[in-house]
Enzyme design. Structure first.
Site, PDB file in Angstrom:
ATOM      1  N   ARG A   6       0.814  -1.225   0.000  1.00 37.47           N
ATOM      2  CA  ARG A   6       0.000   0.000   0.000  1.00 37.47           C
ATOM      3  C   ARG A   6       0.844   1.270   0.000  1.00 37.47           C
ATOM      4  NH1 ARG A   6      -2.690  -3.438   3.597  1.00 37.47           N
ATOM      5  NH2 ARG A   6      -1.858  -2.209   5.294  1.00 37.47           N
TER       6      ARG A   6
ATOM      7  N   GLU B 244       5.252  -9.814  15.381  1.00 36.74           N
ATOM      8  CA  GLU B 244       4.786 -10.294  16.681  1.00 36.74           C
ATOM      9  C   GLU B 244       5.258 -11.727  16.930  1.00 36.74           C
ATOM     10  OE1 GLU B 244       0.616 -10.712  19.181  1.00 36.74           O
ATOM     11  OE2 GLU B 244       0.605  -9.791  17.215  1.00 36.74           O
TER      12      GLU B 244
END
Length: 172
Positions: A59, A96
């Protein structure tokens, strides 16, 4: 004309439960809002001597290429591993659970290049920090970092290189 922040669409639980995804496609769909966002993104860098904009997959390409054109600069994509056809430099960053990487055609960033790193959203900051590392590995200088949206409570700025200016069009 609606405010840019008001034009964002929030998608709950996307891409996974608990995430409130900030969707920029309504801004892209409206030519006036798209232009307003590009003006906001370009203005802080107009006199910074930017020679290249490095847009982060995927993006970051939406606004990065148009931003490069507005600044009279070249555009280079920072891509996920294995997507670029020529020799590339690589930088890894923590997720994560695990890690990921970005790659850049370093030979397309000439000596003395002054790069603006751009992505659509700054959340935790790891991806943008990796893109800055790519520019430095390729021999360029990061003159700034740009985002369309900042999710402020995640404090992604704390992972970005110290002393590098950061500009954001919309803070949520």
């Amino acid at each position: 004309m609606p405010d840019l922040a008001d034009a964002l669409r929030t998608i709950p639980d996307f891409p996974k439960p608990g995430i409130q995804f900030k969707d920029l496609t309504p801004v892209l769909a409206d030519p006036a809002l798209f232009g307003q966002l590009l003006d906001a993104l370009a203005a802080p860098w107009a006199d910074a001597g930017v020679t290249h904009v490095v847009g982060i997959e995927s993006r970051g390409y939406w606004f990065g290429a148009a931003l490069a054109e507005r600044l009279g600069a070249g555009f280079l994509p920072a891509r996920k591993p294995g997507k670029l056809p020529a020799a590339s430099v690589r930088a890894t960053y923590a997720l994560e659970y695990g890690e990921d990487a970005l790659e850049l055609h370093g030979q397309d960033l000439p000596d003395g290049a002054r790069a603006l790193v751009h992505d659509d959203v700054i959340a935790t900051g790891g991806t943008a920090a990796a893109a800055c590392e790519l520019v430095e590995k390729a021999g360029g200088t990061v003159v700034g970092i740009s985002f369309a949206v900042e999710i402020a409570f995640l404090d992604g700025r704390s992972k970005l290189p110290a002393g590098v200016p950061v500009e954001v069009a919309i803070v949520v």
